[in-house]
Design a protein around this motif. Structure first.
Motif, mmCIF file in Angstrom:
data_model
loop_
_atom_site.group_PDB
_atom_site.id
_atom_site.type_symbol
_atom_site.label_atom_id
_atom_site.label_comp_id
_atom_site.label_asym_id
_atom_site.label_seq_id
_atom_site.Cartn_x
_atom_site.Cartn_y
_atom_site.Cartn_z
ATOM 1 N N MET A 23 0.824 -1.200 0.000
ATOM 2 C CA MET A 23 0.000 0.000 0.000
ATOM 3 C C MET A 23 0.859 1.252 0.000
ATOM 4 O O MET A 23 2.005 1.239 0.446
ATOM 5 C CB MET A 23 -0.923 0.005 1.225
ATOM 6 C CG MET A 23 -2.072 -0.978 1.128
ATOM 7 S SD MET A 23 -3.212 -0.845 2.531
ATOM 8 C CE MET A 23 -2.247 -1.621 3.803
ATOM 9 N N LEU A 24 0.275 2.323 -0.493
ATOM 10 C CA LEU A 24 0.832 3.656 -0.334
ATOM 11 C C LEU A 24 -0.013 4.388 0.696
ATOM 12 O O LEU A 24 -1.238 4.427 0.588
ATOM 13 C CB LEU A 24 0.818 4.431 -1.652
ATOM 14 C CG LEU A 24 1.671 3.890 -2.803
ATOM 15 C CD1 LEU A 24 1.571 4.826 -4.003
ATOM 16 C CD2 LEU A 24 3.120 3.736 -2.377
ATOM 17 N N THR A 25 0.656 4.951 1.692
ATOM 18 C CA THR A 25 -0.032 5.727 2.718
ATOM 19 C C THR A 25 0.273 7.199 2.503
ATOM 20 O O THR A 25 1.445 7.596 2.465
ATOM 21 C CB THR A 25 0.411 5.302 4.128
ATOM 22 O OG1 THR A 25 0.087 3.922 4.318
ATOM 23 C CG2 THR A 25 -0.287 6.124 5.192
ATOM 24 N N ILE A 26 -0.760 7.990 2.346
ATOM 25 C CA ILE A 26 -0.621 9.437 2.172
ATOM 26 C C ILE A 26 -1.005 10.107 3.484
ATOM 27 O O ILE A 26 -2.095 9.889 4.011
ATOM 28 C CB ILE A 26 -1.506 9.968 1.027
ATOM 29 C CG1 ILE A 26 -1.231 9.215 -0.279
ATOM 30 C CG2 ILE A 26 -1.308 11.472 0.856
ATOM 31 C CD1 ILE A 26 0.156 9.406 -0.836
ATOM 32 N N SER A 27 -0.100 10.914 4.016
ATOM 33 C CA SER A 27 -0.361 11.655 5.243
ATOM 34 C C SER A 27 -0.119 13.140 4.994
ATOM 35 O O SER A 27 0.425 13.538 3.956
ATOM 36 C CB SER A 27 0.524 11.151 6.390
ATOM 37 O OG SER A 27 1.898 11.293 6.062
ATOM 38 N N ARG A 28 -0.511 13.957 5.974
ATOM 39 C CA ARG A 28 -0.372 15.412 5.805
ATOM 40 C C ARG A 28 0.177 16.042 7.070
ATOM 41 O O ARG A 28 -0.238 15.702 8.181
ATOM 42 C CB ARG A 28 -1.727 16.035 5.456
ATOM 43 C CG ARG A 28 -1.672 17.560 5.250
ATOM 44 C CD ARG A 28 -3.005 18.088 4.752
ATOM 45 N NE ARG A 28 -4.032 18.103 5.782
ATOM 46 C CZ ARG A 28 -4.255 19.136 6.607
ATOM 47 N NH1 ARG A 28 -3.510 20.220 6.532
ATOM 48 N NH2 ARG A 28 -5.217 19.071 7.512
#
Length: 572
Positions: A505-510
């Protein structure tokens, strides 16, 4: 990343003498295919057991010199360095100069404060088994030269990151592979011994074990025997790890690495054996996965327990492992950035599969061009890609390697045609347009070179080489790359997990106005907007496009990298 097997009789032997065992046929064939198909430039396999050692060498140190690799060839071993760091820690523990539970704060200089969480402190063991809740790489890691990325990371940056980082999870709660943590551990151990990491390594491991050609700085003999690193069939720079040396700075050869494995296995008697045994023990809670010792990783395959680690730098890959309680160990060293873990695992556990090696499309097209001309070769490429895409190894790197072969042969007509074909086949690749631009520039076609470099920068605004070439061609690049500001509500809509494949998976955070991307078991990197829904990475040539459903909700993304477009569904 061709050609023949280069057998080499060792100038000396370990233990009971050099064994003459042959590689199993399937491994020999697989290794030869890797060389013939340009997957690897050179590979050296060393195997140790109770009867001695044997070595198997394939390929060359450099595609330019064609000098064969051998068991004395020097390679960067990358993250296998971490097991040396773990043994250094274990040795300090057994000497009662440290304990695994010591807070790292005890060993930091005045003015440097390690982060804590819920009253708990990061302990030395947490650095050694990747549970310190520290990221894979620090956020202030911004190399001036991406081709040698660790060279300018300073002690001041190491401390500044530690002073200002806020832990996002409980210490010890979760495994997260961290180059920063292991680099910090090596640094702390060196401070405690009042010497630099390389001096500590020499004093406690390499000199006692007689590893004369293992270290960080290249001795004259090591430099003479250096196998040059390659990526995609092209020679690349060596990596220099200074401040984070404990994470991946060591260079070595197969002879020394088998001595090292022999000592770990107890086949070579050493005062370090108790420390090595301690480093092999699982240091995590029972049932936690993966199992990790001090640096070493532990894998159970059937009834076989394997203690192992791999490594990789810009132009090298490596594997070292042994059967715990058994009598077999293996090291695999390659001067290419193509994975070799499957080779090592298959030797230790024959049921583990070997990577399937497909014939390179570059070799097929080169034959077609040689026999029938350039136009026929280009036409044949299109036919095979449409009709037999699964039978050949297609990829941006294959055509890139073929084009550079023609450059080296002085045949710029063919080189330019193949570079151009690569931009057509992989229109989202910044590197493809960059290489085409460089070839056009070399050929004296300034106008088209500028056009190609501009396209390269458009695809990846952080491409420093393309910007440098444009400046050399007289183009003002001052305003060429502009940061784009997006509303935080738009950025927040992209946050989440995206499944690209089972268990990947790719996890996108901010963080505020900065989006970050983290792939499964990989480091977290910032991503930067080119448009409202298209982002790029600065550390590699890769882009992300976010997608919305009919109701305007973000439901997926596409990863564009290495000429491939890989979709991922957003998980709820």
């Amino acid at each position: 990343m061709k050609t023949r097997l280069f057998p080499f009789l060792v100038f000396g032997c370990l233990f009971m003498g050099q064994a003459q065992a042959q590689l199993p046929p399937e491994i020999h064939t697989n290794l030869q295919q890797r060389i013939d198909q340009g997957v690897n430039t050179g590979i050296v396999v060393g195997i140790i057991d109770a009867n001695g050692t044997n070595y198997h060498s394939f390929g060359v140190k450099s595609l330019k010199t064609k000098e064969a690799v051998d068991p004395h060839s020097i390679f960067e071993i990358g993250s296998i360095t971490k097991v040396f760091t773990g043994i250094l820690l274990a040795n300090m523990v057994l000497k009662e100069r440290m304990t695994l539970e010591d807070p790292i704060q005890n060993y930091l200089p005045e003015g440097v404060t390690a982060p804590t969480r819920k009253g708990a402190s990061i302990q030395l063991v947490h650095l050694a088994n990747h549970t310190a809740a520290l990221p894979r790489m620090p956020s202030n890691f911004e190399p001036a030269n991406p081709a040698n990325p660790f060279a300018d990371y300073s002690e001041a940056q190491l401390y500044d990151f530690l002073n200002n980082y806020t832990l996002r999870r409980d210490i010890g709660a979760q495994y997260e592979y961290s180059n920063y943590a292991m680099g910090l551990l090596g640094h702390v151990l060196a401070l405690a011994n009042k010497m630099d990491y390389e001096a500590l390594l020499a004093a406690q491991i390499t000199k006692p074990l007689g590893l004369a050609h293992t270290g960080i700085q290249l001795s004259p003999i090591m430099e003479k025997n250096l196998a040059l690193g390659h990526s995609g069939g092209l020679q690349v720079e060596n990596w220099d790890l200074t401040t984070l040396a404990g994470a991946g700075a060591i260079r070595s050869n197969a002879v020394d690495m088998l001595k090292f494995l022999g000592a770990n296995m107890g086949l070579e008697k050493s005062d370090l054996y108790p420390a090595m045994q301690l480093s092999h023990l699982n240091s995590r809670e029972e049932g936690a996965a993966p199992m990790v010792g001090l640096g070493w990783h532990i894998m159970v395959l059937g009834d076989t327990e394997i203690v192992w680690h791999n490594g990789g730098t810009g132009g090298y890959r490596s594997f070292a492992g042994f059967v715990k309680g058994g009598n077999k160990g293996v090291v695999v060293l390659s001067n290419s950035n193509a994975n070799v873990d499957d080779i090592g695992m298959h030797i230790l556990h024959p049921e583990s599969p070997l990577q399937e090696i497909k014939p390179s499309i570059a070799n097929k097209i080169k034959e077609e061009i040689r026999d029938k001309g350039l136009a026929a070769g280009l036409e044949r490429y299109a036919q095979l890609k449409q009709q037999k895409a699964t039978e050949y190894e297609f990829g941006e790197a294959e055509l890139n390697r073929l084009a550079h072969d023609y450059v080296n042969d002085g045949d710029m007509e063919k080189a330019l045609a193949i570079f151009k074909l690569n931009t057509t086949a992989y229109p989202r690749s910044s590197n493809a347009f960059g290489y085409y631009g460089a070839a056009l520039m070399y050929h004296g076609d300034r106008e088209n070179a500028i056009s190609s470099f501009l396209k390269s920068v458009e695809l990846n605004p952080a491409n420093p080489k393309a910007l440098e070439k444009l400046e050399a061609l007289g183009v003002d690049v001052t305003n060429l790359v502009k940061d784009m500001d997006l509303d935080e509500a738009i950025l927040e809509s992209y946050v989440g997990q995206y499944e690209l494949a089972p268990n990947f998976m790719l996890t996108i955070s901010r963080e505020g106005s900065q989006l970050k991307l983290q792939a499964t078991n990989q480091p977290e990197f910032p991503i930067f907007p080119k448009s409202e829904n298209t982002f790029y990475l600065k550390v590699v040539d890769a882009q992300i496009t976010f997608h919305k459903d009919e109701d305007g909700r973000v439901d997926g993304l596409t990863l564009h990298q290495n000429g491939q477009d890989v979709p991922g569904k957003k998980l709820e």
